[in-house]
Design an enzyme around this catalytic site. Structure first.
Site, short mmCIF file in Angstrom:
data_model
loop_
_atom_site.label_atom_id
_atom_site.label_comp_id
_atom_site.label_asym_id
_atom_site.label_seq_id
_atom_site.Cartn_x
_atom_site.Cartn_y
_atom_site.Cartn_z
N ILE A 72 0.84 -1.20 0.00
CA ILE A 72 0.00 0.00 0.00
C ILE A 72 0.88 1.26 0.00
CG2 ILE A 72 -1.69 1.35 1.32
CD1 ILE A 72 -2.95 -1.25 2.22
N GLY A 75 0.40 -2.83 7.43
CA GLY A 75 -0.21 -4.16 7.43
C GLY A 75 -1.67 -4.11 7.85
N HIS A 129 4.81 -11.66 -31.83
CA HIS A 129 5.84 -10.65 -31.99
C HIS A 129 5.26 -9.42 -32.68
CE1 HIS A 129 9.72 -8.81 -32.75
NE2 HIS A 129 9.30 -8.56 -33.99
#
Ligand code: FAD
Ligand code: NAD
Length: 476
Positions: A195, A282, A455
């Site tokens: 975060i 946290g 590609h």
């Protein structure tokens, strides 16, 4: 009116609402209790993820990337842009509209699957022959419903620091940091985790001076070391100021904002003065007020509900999933657990390979990985080979102006089985899907190397990294 259900899900975040939908698909009578009320005062489904997590953060990440691009990255294309301006209110309104579209979408899915949404707070009140009794306290009189199977998906909330009051105006957790009304001049962030880096990047791109204070001495300790080193180089070059190994002391409100006292890794005292402070240290699981004890359950010492590898608690018919149980706090991990549990209730043999859950950090460039890091393989004493391919040698990456980063592939030295893939690059969140599929199917490096990749595309770097693990990359 009190009713009996086959399945009651508590919490309608990504773990709970997905469990409810899957259970309804399997023919069960399903109720889901959700108490979330949004900023406008309306009840909302979707939990942290949709309301104040994954979805709004990704909306702001995209907006801030566009702003930075318009300011700094178009000139090289020969495109001159003058007078770039920023309307934070409009940016926030776009974010809110996306959130509403998503949460209303879940309401539609509930109606489509005939899932009853109980609006309010759920708590266990007992268990009897009829099943587990759950009281729902909403705006009206509390009601008690009974269910044979209960899936607890109550999620998590931001962890705060002792003695620091979060008002979500000046001192914020994720909720406030996703809703600043204007660009603060100085933003302090405590915690250089997911975060901190994502929201720190948003406000830095929009013009704030961002300082991140991290307690650990190692940057992005969960990532592969090579990825963490590259990320450090790129993010600090972009202007994020990150201080590692600090000890945060007193946090006090000042006339102008917030003052954070901290000591650096050498023990020297400092003061960080900022206009807004984001605390991202946290998250903690939500079990308060659930009254687990009424049915004989208790959270473990870290607050998680103990479950086995199939999300079964010790009680028959009671499951717990998502952030409220062990494992990474990721929306897709919770969703997969929701599906697994609904299918187990239906008598199926669902399981999850937790080693194949991808991680993504939506910085620029993005970081994504699945499986083991080189550090873990070394610690496990596993013989492995490593192959790495840089995006500077990928034509598509140069074309879109995203030459930073690389793909790193780790394979078993003997069997060539894919053990881990680590990417730091634009679109790493999408590129990692190939690695997840390959690992789920126990593919080898040789398999990836032999698969035709379009590609020019960023995905060619995956093939080249796999070939590099056998020292035969074609474009290195
Ligand atoms: P939650 O989403 O927390 O939902 C739980 C719900 O239960 C809540 O709505 C709550 O109101 C309800 N509830 C709790 N208790 C009760 C009760 N007693 N009665 C009734 N209802 C109750 N993860 C990713 O995978 N990708 C990302 O990009 C990502 N970005 C994030 C960004 C931010 C800023 C944050 C904060 C988190 C992010 N996450 C991301 C993590 C992700 O949001 C969580 O892992 C996920 O929401 C967990 O889902 P959950 O259903 O377990 O819990
Ligand atoms: P985190 O665990 O990712 O990071 C917290 C950081 O804060 C850690 O580096 C920790 O060492 C540090 N810290 C802890 N206490 C501290 C202190 N007192 N002082 C300074 N630093 C301290 O947690 P988060 O960033 O708050 O995110 C919470 C959870 O949400 C994560 O576990 C993640 O799974 C989830 N999430 C996921 C995504 C994603 O998937 N892209 C995005 C955002 C959040």
């Amino acid at each position: 009116m009190a009713e009996r259900y086959d399945v009651i899900v508590i919490g309608a975040g990504p773990a709970g609402y997905v469990a409810a939908i899957r259970a309804a698909q399997l023919g069960f009578k399903v109720g889901c209790v959700e108490k979330w009320v949004d900023a406008a005062g309306s009840p909302a489904l979707g939990g942290t993820c949709l309301n104040v997590g994954c979805i709004p953060s990704k909306a702001l990440l995209a907006s801030s990337e566009e702003y930075e691009k318009a300011q700094h990255h178009l000139d090289v294309h020969g495109i001159g842009v003058k007078g770039v301006s920023l309307d934070v209110g409009k940016m926030m309104a776009r974010k809110t509209a996306i959130v509403e579209k998503m949460t209303k979408g879940i309401e539609f899915l509930f109606r489509k699957n005939k899932i009853t949404w109980f609006k309010g707070h759920a708590r266990f009140v007992g268990a009897g022959d009829d099943g587990y009794q759950i009281e729902v306290a909403g705006t009206g009189k509390p009601e008690v419903h009974t269910a044979v199977n209960v899936i607890i998906a109550t999620g998590s909330r931001a962890r705060h620091l002792d003695g620091v009051k979060v008002d979500n105006k000046t001192i914020c957790d994720n909720e406030g940091a996703l809703a600043f009304a204007a660009v603060p001049k100085r933003v302090g962030v405590i915690g250089a985790g997911v975060i901190g880096l994502e929201l720190g990047s948003v406000w830095r791109r929009l013009g704030s001076e961002v300082t991140v204070l991290e307690a650990l001495p190692t940057f992005l300790a969960a990532c592969d070391d090579a990825v963490a080193r590259e990320a450090w180089k790129l993010f600090t070059k972009q202007g994020l100021k990150i201080e590692m190994g600090v000890t945060v002391g007193k946090v006090s409100s000042t006339k102008k904002g917030v003052s954070v006292a901290y000591t650096d890794d050498k023990g020297k005292a400092h003061k960080l003065e900022v206009d807004k402070l984001v605390i991202s240290v946290g998250r903690i699981p939500n079990t308060e007020g659930l009254e687990l004890e009424a049915i004989g359950l208790a959270p473990d010492e870290r607050g998680f509900i103990p479950v086995d590898e199939r999300c079964r608690t010790k009680l028959p018919g009671v499951y717990a999933i998502g952030d409220v149980v062990r494992g990474p706090m990721l929306a897709h991990k919770g969703e997969d657990e929701g599906v697994m549990v609904a299918e187990i209730i239906a008598g199926q043999h669902a399981h999850i390979d937790y080693n194949c859950i991808p991680w993504v950090i939506y910085t620029s460039p993005e970081i994504a990985w699945v499986g083991a890091t080189e550090r873990r393989l070394k610690a496990d004493g596993r013989a492995y080979k490593s192959g790495q391919f840089p995006f500077t040698a990928n034509g598509r990456a140069l074309g879109i102006g995203a030459p930073d980063g690389f793909v790193k592939v780790l394979v078993d030295a003997k069997t060539d089985e894919l053990l881990g893939v680590h990417i730091i690059a634009a679109s790493a969140s999408d590129l990692i899907a190939e690695a997840v599929v390959a690992m789920e199917f126990k593919a080898s490096g040789e398999d990836i190397g032999r698969i035709c990749h379009a590609h020019p595309s960023l995905s060619e770097a995956m093939r080249e990294a796999a070939l590099a693990s056998d020292k035969r990359a074609l474009h290195l």
